[in-house]
Design an enzyme around this catalytic site. Structure first.
Site, PDB file in Angstrom:
ATOM      1  N   CYS A   2       0.805  -1.231   0.000  1.00 34.62           N
ATOM      2  CA  CYS A   2       0.000   0.000   0.000  1.00 34.62           C
ATOM      3  C   CYS A   2       0.841   1.286   0.000  1.00 34.62           C
ATOM      4  O   CYS A   2       1.956   1.303   0.496  1.00 34.62           O
ATOM      5  CB  CYS A   2      -0.940   0.066   1.197  1.00 34.62           C
ATOM      6  SG  CYS A   2      -2.010  -1.354   1.344  1.00 34.62           S
ATOM      7  N   ARG A  27       3.223   0.816  -5.364  1.00 29.38           N
ATOM      8  CA  ARG A  27       3.162   0.114  -4.070  1.00 29.38           C
ATOM      9  C   ARG A  27       1.920  -0.758  -3.936  1.00 29.38           C
ATOM     10  O   ARG A  27       1.853  -1.610  -3.052  1.00 29.38           O
ATOM     11  CB  ARG A  27       3.181   1.123  -2.919  1.00 29.38           C
ATOM     12  CG  ARG A  27       4.443   1.937  -2.847  1.00 29.38           C
ATOM     13  CD  ARG A  27       4.367   2.890  -1.686  1.00 29.38           C
ATOM     14  NE  ARG A  27       4.354   2.184  -0.431  1.00 29.38           N
ATOM     15  CZ  ARG A  27       5.435   1.801   0.234  1.00 29.38           C
ATOM     16  NH1 ARG A  27       6.617   2.090  -0.247  1.00 29.38           N
ATOM     17  NH2 ARG A  27       5.335   1.158   1.365  1.00 29.38           N
ATOM     18  N   TRP A  74      -2.657  -2.662  -1.707  1.00 29.82           N
ATOM     19  CA  TRP A  74      -2.147  -3.989  -2.074  1.00 29.82           C
ATOM     20  C   TRP A  74      -2.711  -4.895  -0.994  1.00 29.82           C
ATOM     21  O   TRP A  74      -2.252  -4.888   0.140  1.00 29.82           O
ATOM     22  CB  TRP A  74      -0.626  -3.970  -2.061  1.00 29.82           C
ATOM     23  CG  TRP A  74       0.042  -5.215  -2.562  1.00 29.82           C
ATOM     24  CD1 TRP A  74       0.357  -5.494  -3.869  1.00 29.82           C
ATOM     25  CD2 TRP A  74       0.521  -6.322  -1.796  1.00 29.82           C
ATOM     26  NE1 TRP A  74       0.982  -6.716  -3.944  1.00 29.82           N
ATOM     27  CE2 TRP A  74       1.096  -7.247  -2.680  1.00 29.82           C
ATOM     28  CE3 TRP A  74       0.508  -6.629  -0.430  1.00 29.82           C
ATOM     29  CZ2 TRP A  74       1.659  -8.444  -2.266  1.00 29.82           C
ATOM     30  CZ3 TRP A  74       1.074  -7.837  -0.013  1.00 29.82           C
ATOM     31  CH2 TRP A  74       1.638  -8.721  -0.938  1.00 29.82           C
ATOM     32  N   ASN A 100      -0.875   1.489   5.814  1.00 29.65           N
ATOM     33  CA  ASN A 100       0.017   0.532   5.141  1.00 29.65           C
ATOM     34  C   ASN A 100       0.644  -0.309   6.236  1.00 29.65           C
ATOM     35  O   ASN A 100       1.254   0.227   7.154  1.00 29.65           O
ATOM     36  CB  ASN A 100       1.092   1.301   4.358  1.00 29.65           C
ATOM     37  CG  ASN A 100       2.209   0.387   3.898  1.00 29.65           C
ATOM     38  OD1 ASN A 100       1.981  -0.773   3.573  1.00 29.65           O
ATOM     39  ND2 ASN A 100       3.421   0.913   3.865  1.00 29.65           N
ATOM     40  N   GLY A 101       0.479  -1.631   6.136  1.00 36.81           N
ATOM     41  CA  GLY A 101       1.044  -2.511   7.159  1.00 36.81           C
ATOM     42  C   GLY A 101       0.055  -3.614   7.498  1.00 36.81           C
ATOM     43  O   GLY A 101      -0.919  -3.831   6.770  1.00 36.81           O
ATOM     44  N   GLU A 482      19.252 -13.307 -12.135  1.00 35.46           N
ATOM     45  CA  GLU A 482      18.655 -11.974 -12.259  1.00 35.46           C
ATOM     46  C   GLU A 482      17.913 -11.831 -13.590  1.00 35.46           C
ATOM     47  O   GLU A 482      16.816 -11.268 -13.642  1.00 35.46           O
ATOM     48  CB  GLU A 482      19.754 -10.904 -12.100  1.00 35.46           C
ATOM     49  CG  GLU A 482      19.331  -9.472 -12.305  1.00 35.46           C
ATOM     50  CD  GLU A 482      18.240  -8.981 -11.350  1.00 35.46           C
ATOM     51  OE1 GLU A 482      17.907  -9.685 -10.390  1.00 35.46           O
ATOM     52  OE2 GLU A 482      17.698  -7.893 -11.611  1.00 35.46           O
ATOM     53  N   LYS A 486      13.960 -11.040 -13.896  1.00 39.13           N
ATOM     54  CA  LYS A 486      13.415  -9.899 -14.642  1.00 39.13           C
ATOM     55  C   LYS A 486      12.313 -10.369 -15.583  1.00 39.13           C
ATOM     56  O   LYS A 486      11.252  -9.767 -15.675  1.00 39.13           O
ATOM     57  CB  LYS A 486      14.500  -9.193 -15.481  1.00 39.13           C
ATOM     58  CG  LYS A 486      15.492  -8.346 -14.747  1.00 39.13           C
ATOM     59  CD  LYS A 486      14.955  -7.047 -14.208  1.00 39.13           C
ATOM     60  CE  LYS A 486      14.390  -7.216 -12.833  1.00 39.13           C
ATOM     61  NZ  LYS A 486      15.238  -7.107 -11.686  1.00 39.13           N
ATOM     62  N   GLU A 489       9.103 -11.427 -13.658  1.00 37.53           N
ATOM     63  CA  GLU A 489       8.397 -10.300 -13.047  1.00 37.53           C
ATOM     64  C   GLU A 489       7.550  -9.522 -14.034  1.00 37.53           C
ATOM     65  O   GLU A 489       6.411  -9.201 -13.751  1.00 37.53           O
ATOM     66  CB  GLU A 489       9.416  -9.283 -12.502  1.00 37.53           C
ATOM     67  CG  GLU A 489       9.979  -9.561 -11.166  1.00 37.53           C
ATOM     68  CD  GLU A 489      10.816  -8.391 -10.696  1.00 37.53           C
ATOM     69  OE1 GLU A 489      10.419  -7.767  -9.716  1.00 37.53           O
ATOM     70  OE2 GLU A 489      11.868  -8.102 -11.303  1.00 37.53           O
ATOM     71  N   HIS A 505      22.565 -32.039 -14.557  1.00 35.64           N
ATOM     72  CA  HIS A 505      22.070 -32.821 -13.410  1.00 35.64           C
ATOM     73  C   HIS A 505      20.547 -32.766 -13.309  1.00 35.64           C
ATOM     74  O   HIS A 505      19.990 -33.045 -12.255  1.00 35.64           O
ATOM     75  CB  HIS A 505      22.718 -32.315 -12.119  1.00 35.64           C
ATOM     76  CG  HIS A 505      24.205 -32.479 -12.112  1.00 35.64           C
ATOM     77  ND1 HIS A 505      24.818 -33.699 -11.978  1.00 35.64           N
ATOM     78  CD2 HIS A 505      25.199 -31.569 -12.278  1.00 35.64           C
ATOM     79  CE1 HIS A 505      26.140 -33.534 -12.038  1.00 35.64           C
ATOM     80  NE2 HIS A 505      26.390 -32.249 -12.222  1.00 35.64           N
ATOM     81  N   LYS A 605       6.680  -2.510  -5.328  1.00 33.28           N
ATOM     82  CA  LYS A 605       8.082  -2.092  -5.377  1.00 33.28           C
ATOM     83  C   LYS A 605       8.764  -2.306  -4.029  1.00 33.28           C
ATOM     84  O   LYS A 605       9.897  -2.763  -3.974  1.00 33.28           O
ATOM     85  CB  LYS A 605       8.136  -0.611  -5.763  1.00 33.28           C
ATOM     86  CG  LYS A 605       9.524  -0.023  -5.821  1.00 33.28           C
ATOM     87  CD  LYS A 605      10.215  -0.430  -7.087  1.00 33.28           C
ATOM     88  CE  LYS A 605      11.650   0.019  -7.158  1.00 33.28           C
ATOM     89  NZ  LYS A 605      12.415  -0.842  -8.059  1.00 33.28           N
TER      90      LYS A 605
HETATM   91  C1  AGP Z   1      13.399  -6.680  -8.223  1.00 32.75           C
HETATM   92  O1  AGP Z   1      13.144  -6.523  -9.566  1.00 32.75           O
HETATM   93  C2  AGP Z   1      12.260  -6.928  -7.375  1.00 32.75           C
HETATM   94  N1  AGP Z   1      11.162  -6.117  -7.622  1.00 32.75           N
HETATM   95  C3  AGP Z   1      12.517  -7.360  -5.949  1.00 32.75           C
HETATM   96  O2  AGP Z   1      13.086  -8.623  -6.023  1.00 32.75           O
HETATM   97  C4  AGP Z   1      13.397  -6.449  -5.046  1.00 32.75           C
HETATM   98  O3  AGP Z   1      14.721  -6.465  -5.495  1.00 32.75           O
HETATM   99  C5  AGP Z   1      13.302  -6.950  -3.606  1.00 32.75           C
HETATM  100  O4  AGP Z   1      11.966  -6.862  -3.172  1.00 32.75           O
HETATM  101  C6  AGP Z   1      14.201  -6.212  -2.659  1.00 32.75           C
HETATM  102  O5  AGP Z   1      13.894  -4.860  -2.602  1.00 32.75           O
HETATM  103  P1  AGP Z   1      14.891  -3.815  -1.939  1.00 32.75           P
HETATM  104  O6  AGP Z   1      16.124  -3.805  -2.764  1.00 32.75           O
HETATM  105  O7  AGP Z   1      14.143  -2.514  -1.977  1.00 32.75           O
HETATM  106  O8  AGP Z   1      15.160  -4.286  -0.553  1.00 32.75           O
END
Ligand code: AGP
Length: 610
Positions: A2, A27, A74, A100-101, A482, A486, A489, A505, A605
């Site tokens: 949120c 968010r 969220w 938020n929380g 990574e 990407k 996501e 393996h 995010k």
């Molecule tokens: C990355 O593309 C992600 N959205 C996610 O994995 C992110 O890196 C992770 O939530 C950690 O966030 P931070 O770096 O703000 O701690």
């Protein structure tokens, strides 16, 4: 997760709230709502969907008033419905709350409140706060009622609270969820992050856990839950408001990928002086201490965890310090063994990731020193650590982390140089080569970005595939992870990252002529030749090979269907270059599929729940 925003001003605040919400949408975007006070009454509009969708139905900008709150959700407790959208109010519609929380004891609180005659309208945990404040209000001041209510609450919260009877006062509170106060000119703000209010003010105060802020348009007072006044420092943010705009790019993710040469140059700026690495005063770890450490533990999540894996290569190979890399979410439940010579490093773009914060808290319980590598100035993680090195990526808005990752790698590399020098694990010539290597990176990144047409071609050909595999060895294995992250996501295509030699393996069974396999295979003295063998294995099974290779490589183009070239650099630096084609590939594939790239489904995010 949120997002919350609030403004109290001498002018109409609706545009400021609307723009703030637009910037906070990363968010959470299940539902959205706004609330204003006029003539001592609340005017609330909310609905299910993204800001623009709901705005088309309810026209948020028709609301007006000099004080208001906004929220994008969220969902955690209660489904995605209009009733569950924030703000939530008490029985008499006098108290309005955005949150938020997670309120962990909300069920028992709700039960008690219902027994006392309170009527609940939503299934959220948030609504209990409005009723708790109502319960405590009686003859007390609103701020005292908020304090008393929060004493009964367990869990995390960033709260914005309005009281209809006091249209000049906005109340905010925080515990384990981010909240910043913005100090404006005859107006003051609250927000979940700095970029959402950056167009209006650069002066901020960070709330700490269990603090309450009382804002009028002229004044901000901050108090503990015991009611004692606190003196807090106002900080000035160096980010520009433009940095948080798309600046002509279709998506923030693309803009942020293209910003990487600048972001790395900024991260190096004034830190490489006369053959030395120099960090700012907040780094604060003495040479004497850095000579003594005999182990490093890196804690992080997601992309930042991948940066940690590459950091391990740097720290072990060059500074000769044994390094472990842990998921924030696992670390605290593992009974970690730490002693006074262990340095714990937290890596985080946002500085507010709940799992990383929890890991840092666990580390601090063991009395070890902590260092954070972070992009968000003044965020929770930076305030909890003894030392801080800021990445200078600027605001990263796209949910998929790109420039934050490469600047984290740059900082880890600088830190490794510093340690190697202090601990004398490298000679002057080696240090000089390392410094020259990173100085070349911004320009080299530019030439990787010039490969975008070839990457777009791959996206055009393969965006309809349902699976893909990313393979690399050594320092390229975390890059494989990574690249796969990407793609998952932003495109929602299933992707696996694997060490190239592990493939035999098990995962090799997945390879047939419909499977795209992305090899990260820059030239190095360690594994390059072996990776050529791994490429042959995939080719023999008909896999579609896309390779990232060093410029002038003659072997890989003979084997791969598509080769994307990166410039020659040092082994540990190659990761900063080789990840960029993978970021672009994920971006273009998601774009071809019409995905909501900056706000992928179910993702936020900043993950402020554990
Ligand atoms: C990355 O593309 C992600 N959205 C996610 O994995 C992110 O890196 C992770 O939530 C950690 O966030 P931070 O770096 O703000 O701690």
């Amino acid at each position: 997760m949120c997002g919350i925003v609030g403004v109290v001003s001498s002018n109409n605040v609706n545009e400021k709230l609307f723009n703030g919400l637009a910037n906070l949408e990363y968010r959470g975007y299940d539902s959205v709502g706004m609330c204003f006070i006029k003539n001592k009454r609340f005017y609330i509009k909310k609905g299910v969907g993204k800001l623009e969708e709901v705005h088309k139905k309810v026209n948020f900008l028709k609301l007006n008033g000099n004080i208001g709150l906004g929220h994008c959700r969220w969902s955690t407790h209660g489904g995605v419905t209009e009733k569950n959208a924030h703000p939530h109010v008490d029985c008499k519609n006098r108290i309005s709350v955005v949150h938020n929380g997670i309120i962990e004891n909300y069920s028992e609180l709700k039960e008690g409140l219902i027994k006392n005659g309170h009527k609940f309208y939503s299934q959220t945990d948030t609504e209990v706060i409005a009723h708790l404040i109502e319960d405590s209000l009686k003859d007390s001041r609103i701020e005292d009622a908020v304090r008393n209510a929060l004493k009964r609450v367990e869990g995390s919260y960033a709260l914005g609270i309005l009281f209809a009877g006091q249209p000049d006062k906005l109340i905010a509170a925080r515990n384990e969820s981010p909240l910043v106060i913005g100090i404006g000119n005859n107006e003051n703000f609250i927000a979940s992050d700095v970029p959402s209010i950056l167009s209006y003010t650069k002066k901020v105060i960070y709330l700490d856990d269990k603090e309450i802020a009382v804002l009028t348009k002229e004044h901000v007072g901050i108090f503990g839950l015991d009611g004692n006044k606190k003196n807090k420092k106002t900080q000035t943010i160096s980010w520009s408001a433009e940095a948080a705009q798309k600046s002509g790019y279709r998506h923030f993710m693309l803009k942020e990928i293209y910003e990487q040469p600048r972001a790395i140059a900024d991260t190096l700026d004034e830190r490489l002086l006369n053959g030395n690495v120099v960090f700012e005063k907040e780094f604060s770890l003495a040479d004497d201490y850095l000579t003594k450490i005999n182990r490093i533990v890196i804690v992080a999540c997601g992309t930042s965890w991948h940066a940690g894996l590459i950091g391990k290569f740097m720290l072990e190979e060059l500074a000769k310090i044994p390094t472990d890399v842990e998921y924030g979410s696992e670390f605290r439940y593992r009974h970690p063994l730490l002693d006074k010579n262990t340095l714990v490093i937290a890596i985080s773009q946002s500085g507010e990731t709940a799992d990383t914060i929890a890991a840092l808290k666990e580390a601090k319980k063991h009395g070890v020193k902590t260092l954070s590598i972070c992009n968000a100035m003044g965020s929770s993680i930076t305030r909890m650590s003894e030392g801080v090195i800021y990445t200078r990526a600027g605001p990263e808005i796209g949910v998929a982390s790109t420039k934050a990752f490469t600047t984290q790698l740059a900082v880890l590399y600088l830190f490794t140089i510093l340690l190697s020098k202090i601990r004398k694990t490298l000679n002057e010539k080696q240090i000089k080569d390392m410094i020259e290597g990173i100085r070349r990176i911004p320009l080299q990144l530019q030439s990787v970005l010039d490969e975008d047409d070839e990457i777009l071609k791959c996206a055009e050909l393969y965006h309809h595939k349902l699976n893909s595999i990313y393979l690399g060895r050594g320092v390229n294995f975390p890059i494989a992870l990574e690249g796969a992250l990407k793609l998952k996501e932003v495109s929602y295509i299933h992707a696996e990252g694997y060490p190239a030699a592990e493939m035999k393996h098990g995962p090799i069974a997945l390879i047939d002529k419909s499977m795209p396999v992305v090899f990260i295979a820059p030239h190095d003295v360690y594994t390059y030749k072996k990776v050529l063998g791994n490429i042959e294995e995939v080719k023999a099974r008909g896999g579609i090979i896309i390779a990232v290779a060093t410029e002038n490589d003659k072997e890989i183009p003979k084997k791969a269907k598509h080769t994307i070239f990166i410039p020659k650099t040092l082994y540990t630096l190659s990761s900063i270059l080789s990840v960029v084609p993978l970021q672009l590939l994920a971006y273009h594939i998601a774009d071809k599929l019409g995905r909501d790239i900056d706000k992928p489904r179910s993702l936020a995010k900043t993950v402020t729940v554990e």
